[in-house]
Design a protein around this motif. Structure first.
Motif, short mmCIF file in Angstrom:
data_model
loop_
_atom_site.label_atom_id
_atom_site.label_comp_id
_atom_site.label_asym_id
_atom_site.label_seq_id
_atom_site.Cartn_x
_atom_site.Cartn_y
_atom_site.Cartn_z
N UNK A 1 0.83 -1.21 0.00
CA UNK A 1 0.00 0.00 0.00
C UNK A 1 0.86 1.25 0.00
N UNK A 2 2.05 1.17 0.58
CA UNK A 2 2.97 2.31 0.57
C UNK A 2 3.52 2.52 -0.84
N UNK A 3 3.87 1.43 -1.51
CA UNK A 3 4.38 1.54 -2.87
C UNK A 3 3.36 2.22 -3.78
N UNK A 4 2.14 1.78 -3.71
CA UNK A 4 1.11 2.34 -4.58
C UNK A 4 0.82 3.78 -4.23
N UNK A 5 0.80 4.08 -2.95
CA UNK A 5 0.57 5.46 -2.53
C UNK A 5 1.64 6.40 -3.01
N UNK A 6 2.87 5.91 -3.09
CA UNK A 6 3.98 6.75 -3.55
C UNK A 6 4.11 6.77 -5.07
N UNK A 7 3.59 5.76 -5.74
CA UNK A 7 3.63 5.74 -7.21
C UNK A 7 2.53 6.61 -7.80
N UNK A 8 1.32 6.49 -7.27
CA UNK A 8 0.19 7.28 -7.75
C UNK A 8 -0.11 8.37 -6.73
N UNK A 9 0.77 9.35 -6.67
CA UNK A 9 0.71 10.40 -5.66
C UNK A 9 0.24 11.70 -6.29
N UNK A 10 -0.89 12.21 -5.79
CA UNK A 10 -1.48 13.41 -6.38
C UNK A 10 -0.59 14.63 -6.22
N UNK A 11 0.15 14.70 -5.15
CA UNK A 11 0.96 15.90 -4.88
C UNK A 11 2.29 15.89 -5.63
N UNK A 12 2.93 14.71 -5.68
CA UNK A 12 4.29 14.65 -6.20
C UNK A 12 4.45 13.80 -7.45
N UNK A 13 3.44 13.04 -7.79
CA UNK A 13 3.58 12.11 -8.90
C UNK A 13 4.32 10.86 -8.46
N UNK A 14 4.68 10.01 -9.40
CA UNK A 14 5.38 8.77 -9.11
C UNK A 14 6.71 9.05 -8.43
N UNK A 15 6.94 8.45 -7.28
CA UNK A 15 8.14 8.73 -6.51
C UNK A 15 9.27 7.71 -6.73
N UNK A 16 9.07 6.79 -7.66
CA UNK A 16 10.08 5.77 -7.90
C UNK A 16 10.78 5.99 -9.24
N UNK A 17 12.07 5.63 -9.28
CA UNK A 17 12.84 5.74 -10.52
C UNK A 17 12.22 4.90 -11.63
N UNK A 18 11.75 3.73 -11.24
CA UNK A 18 11.09 2.82 -12.17
C UNK A 18 10.20 1.91 -11.34
N UNK A 19 9.23 1.29 -11.98
CA UNK A 19 8.35 0.37 -11.27
C UNK A 19 7.87 -0.69 -12.25
N UNK A 20 7.82 -1.92 -11.76
CA UNK A 20 7.32 -3.05 -12.54
C UNK A 20 5.90 -3.31 -12.06
N UNK A 21 4.91 -3.09 -12.93
CA UNK A 21 3.53 -3.12 -12.49
C UNK A 21 2.62 -3.54 -13.65
N UNK A 22 1.52 -4.18 -13.33
CA UNK A 22 0.58 -4.63 -14.34
C UNK A 22 -0.56 -3.63 -14.50
#
Length: 635
Positions: free
Chosen positions: A475-496
């Motif tokens: 839930x933390x990963x998703x919250x930081x990837x789809x973040x309304x304030x900052x956008x995706x917070x990860x350099x890259x992400x493997x996701x379906x």
């Protein structure tokens, strides 16, 4: 007219609300989280649809002569137990149910349209859906009229009518929030997914809902389906999200506590949400009957239990503790073991789900360089990864989508090539004035998730790329990837995220902003904050938008399901060109293409045999499992 009152307060509230709700509910979508299991980003689609009246047919699957002669009776089909692998995070529009939990939700809720075995959109709660006509007789792909079936009741006894459909869609796209009909807690990914809608008009007398779009869209019925997630909720449930009493939104904030739909099953009056268990009971007033006049559904009840561990779920179905259990191609070694049990039947989808590697050009500036993205894309040995991590159950990706997709093309896709990876890396370092390409990717706390990304890290290390791994709760990963304030917070992400045969669900993840340039609707208010929240790459290449929008604007029949052979060919060619450009730029890359499946006891009958209102049969297994409406247990 929309009453845009207190919008500053709305804006202030959006960031924490959107982020926290996604954190809680997006977990199952990441391939870094649990194999190829996923919980889709769409779940905040808050638009939900209506119920429908139809002619359904019954066909038995391998039943005995006695069973075939008598057939199931209303409510006499038994009590089923089903093992799933996702939690029930809540029932409000913004709550994000992962796919096996979505299967349970779809016993309660229904969609306007469904996808048939042939891949076309067929009416369910809707009676029909068509594009408008221009004065010269050509299709008006900016105007879509949906005829709503009459005589359908929600579980709370209220009518499913055109006004309710409008209320659902206005809630999902944010117009209801601006009008004070819902509180800002209802905002979510429904806003960008429905960003092409200018207005929704309901006519209860005619039983129609008219959607006016900003740009032409030939697959709008697919948007209304949204991978099986745009179901209709009762008005009272949506009102519980809060809002102005004068605008019909006086709620208690309990929207997510209890589901109220129109489906074949419902929760009991004493229901209290349990994150890991759901029991649904037969809806005695359900609107559908089978071809023999027997009222559906057949089952008396279904109990869904969340058994997240693959081994435990395998043991549960192998020992007969459960009537059915859902799995994915990512659980390959368990799937292969279960297949040896001759007392079980397997129902499987096609390999139409495409886990992808998304390069964040904003957080990791080197990924703004095409050669840096290419180096990673060429460095992934997909065949080896698929063989080891899925026991060969998934297929190595030859494109960002599969062969059944209208977008499919292998041209420009970066298949594994050590020399090309090293050559691209050399250019990457030279052009970015760096001495190394190093980035971080998330994995959740499970051993399986860590092993998935570790193998890719090992492969990339061989070509000189360093991929670090950070483990966090899903839930933390998703919250930081789809973040309304900052956008995706990860350099890259493997996701379906990518899936299926069409484009309507995939497009919002690929464009720079879900709101087209110069969008004029009232919901443009959300463009800056939520319009690009689905863009994990944060790329700025508007040529991608232009290619996809141009393809979506081509005519392909009044319902978006057909058209002439020439029209079909033109649409396919246009989407193919978009895919080839995306692949040439290495904006994303795909790793493997996988499936969802369900194992059931031999006593579980009629899976995938019940025909829908249109007389066509929907797909047997999808990302959300199977349809339980026509299923029964043979005694």
């Amino acid at each position: 007219m929309l009453r845009v009152v207190g919008v500053t307060a709305i804006l202030t509230a959006i960031v924490p609300l959107v982020t926290s709700q996604w954190c809680a509910n997006f977990g199952g979508n990441s391939m870094t989280q649990r194999h190829t299991t996923r919980s889709r980003v769409l779940r905040k689609v808050g638009a939900v649809l209506a119920a429908s009246l139809a002619v359904s047919t019954l066909a038995t699957t391998g039943a005995s002569a006695k069973s075939a002669a008598t057939g199931p009776t209303a409510g006499g089909g038994g009590d089923a137990k089903v093992a799933i692998f996702d939690t029930f995070g809540g029932w409000c529009g913004p709550d994000n149910l992962a796919n096996s939990a979505l299967m349970a939700a779809r016993t309660i809720y229904e969609t306007l349209f469904e996808k048939s075995i042939g891949g076309d959109m067929i009416p369910v709660l809707a009676e029909s859906g068509q594009a408008g006509k221009n004065a010269d007789g050509t299709l008006d792909l900016k105007t879509w009229t949906i005829k709503i079936r009459s005589g359908i009741k929600m579980h709370d006894g209220t009518d499913l009518d055109a006004s309710l459909v409008k209320f659902n869609y206005d809630a999902g796209r944010g117009a209801g929030v601006l009008a004070g009909q819902q509180g800002s807690s209802y905002l979510g990914t429904g806003v960008p997914f429905l960003a092409n809608i200018l207005s929704v008009t309901a006519d209860n007398t005619a039983g129609t809902v008219v959607f006016k779009l900003f740009r032409s869209q030939n697959d709008f019925l697919g948007t209304l389906y949204a991978s099986g997630r745009t179901f209709i909720r009762a008005k009272a449930q949506i009102q519980a999200a809060g809002g102005s009493a004068a605008s019909g939104g006086a709620g208690t904030g309990s929207c997510g506590a209890k589901p109220v739909g129109s489906g074949p099953f419902m929760v009991e009056s004493t229901y209290v949400r349990d994150a890991d268990k759901l029991k649904v009971v037969r809806n005695p007033n359900y609107w559908r009957k089978d071809a023999k006049g027997v009222q559906l559904p057949y089952l008396n009840s279904i109990t869904f239990d969340n058994i997240k561990d693959s081994q435990q779920r395998k043991n549960a179905i192998m020992k007969g503790t459960y009537d059915a259990a859902m799995f994915t191609s990512g659980e390959g070694k368990y799937v292969k073991s279960i297949r040896t049990n001759k007392n079980l039947t397997e129902f499987k989808s096609k390999n139409e789900y495409y886990p992808s590697f998304w390069f964040n050009q904003k957080i990791q500036p080197q990924f703004a360089n095409k050669n840096c993205r290419a180096a990673v894309s060429y460095g992934i040995d997909r065949a080896t990864w698929t063989r080891i991590r899925t026991a060969g159950e998934a297929t190595a990706a030859p494109s960002i989508v599969g062969p059944t997709s209208v977008m499919y093309s292998k041209k420009n896709f970066a298949t594994f090539n050590t020399k090309k990876a090293k050559d691209a890396l050399a250019l990457c370092l030279s052009e970015t004035a760096k001495t190394e390409l190093k980035f971080t990717i998330p994995a959740d706390m499970s051993a399986v998730s860590l092993a998935n990304v570790k193998l890719i890290a090992q492969q990339l290390k061989k070509v000189g790329i360093t991929m670090d791994i950070v483990q966090k709760e899903s839930y933390t990963i998703i919250g930081e990837a789809f973040n309304a304030a900052k956008g995706n917070q990860y350099d890259a992400i493997l996701i379906l995220l990518m899936e299926g045969t069409d484009v309507s669900f995939n497009l919002p993840f690929l464009v720079t902003n879900s709101f087209a340039p110069n969008f004029t609707g009232s919901t443009a208010y959300f463009k800056a904050l939520l319009g690009s929240i689905l863009s994990l790459t944060r790329h700025t290449d508007t040529k991608v938008d232009d290619l996809l929008y141009a393809a979506q604007a081509l005519p392909n029949g009044a319902t978006g399901n057909g058209g002439t052979a020439a029209e079909k060919a033109a649409v396919k060619a246009a989407y193919k060109a978009a895919t080839e450009y995306i692949q040439s730029e290495h904006l994303i890359t795909s790793v493997a293409h996988g499936y969802y499946n369900l194992f059931a006891k031999k006593s579980v009958k009629n899976v995938g045999k019940l025909k829908g209102p249109s007389g066509k049969t929907q797909r047997v297994v999808t990302n959300w499992g199977i349809d339980w409406t026509g299923v029964y247990l043979q005694k």
